[in-house]
Design a protein around this motif. Structure first.
Motif, PDB file in Angstrom:
ATOM      1  N   GLY A 100      87.664 -79.554   5.388  1.00 31.65           N
ATOM      2  CA  GLY A 100      86.665 -78.494   5.347  1.00 31.65           C
ATOM      3  C   GLY A 100      86.520 -77.889   3.963  1.00 31.65           C
ATOM      4  O   GLY A 100      86.895 -78.495   2.951  1.00 31.65           O
ATOM      5  N   GLU A 101      85.949 -76.687   3.913  1.00 32.82           N
ATOM      6  CA  GLU A 101      85.706 -76.007   2.632  1.00 32.82           C
ATOM      7  C   GLU A 101      87.024 -75.463   2.102  1.00 32.82           C
ATOM      8  O   GLU A 101      87.463 -74.376   2.482  1.00 32.82           O
ATOM      9  N   CYS A 102      87.640 -76.228   1.238  1.00 30.76           N
ATOM     10  CA  CYS A 102      88.983 -75.887   0.764  1.00 30.76           C
ATOM     11  C   CYS A 102      89.074 -76.022  -0.757  1.00 30.76           C
ATOM     12  O   CYS A 102      88.186 -76.578  -1.405  1.00 30.76           O
ATOM     13  N   ARG A 157      95.964 -78.052   0.095  1.00 30.36           N
ATOM     14  CA  ARG A 157      94.511 -77.963   0.266  1.00 30.36           C
ATOM     15  C   ARG A 157      94.242 -76.920   1.353  1.00 30.36           C
ATOM     16  O   ARG A 157      94.493 -77.151   2.535  1.00 30.36           O
ATOM     17  N   PRO A 190      91.875 -73.276   2.861  1.00 35.83           N
ATOM     18  CA  PRO A 190      90.554 -72.635   2.894  1.00 35.83           C
ATOM     19  C   PRO A 190      90.410 -71.572   1.806  1.00 35.83           C
ATOM     20  O   PRO A 190      91.218 -70.640   1.725  1.00 35.83           O
ATOM     21  N   SER A 191      89.404 -71.701   0.984  1.00 35.07           N
ATOM     22  CA  SER A 191      89.200 -70.753  -0.110  1.00 35.07           C
ATOM     23  C   SER A 191      88.866 -69.354   0.409  1.00 35.07           C
ATOM     24  O   SER A 191      89.238 -68.352  -0.202  1.00 35.07           O
ATOM     25  N   ARG A 192      88.181 -69.269   1.559  1.00 35.44           N
ATOM     26  CA  ARG A 192      87.768 -67.966   2.074  1.00 35.44           C
ATOM     27  C   ARG A 192      88.974 -67.082   2.409  1.00 35.44           C
ATOM     28  O   ARG A 192      88.919 -65.859   2.262  1.00 35.44           O
ATOM     29  N   ASP A 234      88.748 -79.419  -6.756  1.00 34.77           N
ATOM     30  CA  ASP A 234      87.917 -80.116  -5.768  1.00 34.77           C
ATOM     31  C   ASP A 234      88.557 -81.398  -5.253  1.00 34.77           C
ATOM     32  O   ASP A 234      88.276 -81.833  -4.127  1.00 34.77           O
TER      33      ASP A 234
END
Length: 234
Positions: A24-26, A37, A39-41, A64
């Motif tokens: 996912g968005e990581c 790795r 989650p950035s949120r 990335d």
């Protein structure tokens, strides 16, 4: 020796962490040759430092891919993993004393304010080294009330201070105050009242993250803590 080539030092293999490598968005971090790795949120939600870093407009692809992770130097793998357990999983951690200190230092450095408070709650107990607790209090500009246990330990102990302990104390004026109160306590002259001080240990709560200026406790305040400790023991 001449004519003999030495073999290069083996390069430590970089591995993905088995617990914190998500899809996912990581964003990807490398800590001591291990890839995380995550989650950035979640990091943005808990850390002002990560929020500023990740929301800054950039063309960089750092973080990335496994080949181009964000490199965290001078951070231990087990410290980072424990931080992620709290941030991502919401785990109530069971750590050793030294691990709590290390995680607090990480939280302070990278602006995890709630995690910093969580660590302070765990560390607001009598330390193995009360002198170390006072110096820790000064180093991070914590209210002196956070370390009241250290004052009580030092002032009530029967054995005298050693030269090494005197040198370890970073505030000579504070040491003089502690030595004075300790002498009074050993002579049975500590008679401070919490009515005149205005608050006691039961009313103390861990400090919120703010601009706190270090201030040494007064002789009367230390005497009040000792008096309260005696009443709780009786």
């Amino acid at each position: 020796m001449d004519g003999i080539s030495q073999s290069p030092s083996p390069v430590k293999a970089i591995e993905r962490d088995s617990e914190f490598y998500f899809e996912g968005e990581c964003v990807i971090f490398e800590v001591q040759s291990r890839l995380f790795r995550v989650p950035s949120r979640k990091l943005i939600e808990h850390s002002g430092w990560f929020k500023d870093m990740m929301e800054l407009p950039t063309q960089s692809t750092e973080g990335d891919t496994d080949e181009n992770p964000i490199l965290f130097q001078q951070v231990k793998t087990d410290v980072f993993r424990n931080v992620l357990r709290w941030v991502i999983k919401g785990s109530d951690l069971d750590l050793s004393f030294d691990q709590w200190v290390e995680m607090f230092r990480f939280a302070r450095k990278f602006q995890f304010d709630q995690l910093e408070q969580y660590c302070l709650d765990k560390l607001a107990t009598p330390w193995p080294d009360p002198m170390g607790q006072l110096n820790f209090c000064r180093e991070f500009d914590l209210p002196y009330s956070w370390a009241y246990n250290a004052y009580i330990q030092l002032c009530k102990r029967p054995r005298p201070f050693t030269i090494a302990e005197v040198r370890k104390m970073s505030d000579w004026q504070l040491f003089s105050t502690i030595a004075y109160v300790r002498e009074s306590y050993l002579k049975g002259n500590v008679r401070a009242s919490f009515i005149t001080i205005g608050w006691g240990m039961d009313e103390w709560s861990p400090p919120q993250r703010s601009n706190i200026s270090w201030k040494s406790p007064t002789k009367q305040q230390i005497e009040a803590w000792i008096s309260e400790a005696q009443s709780l023991e009786s």
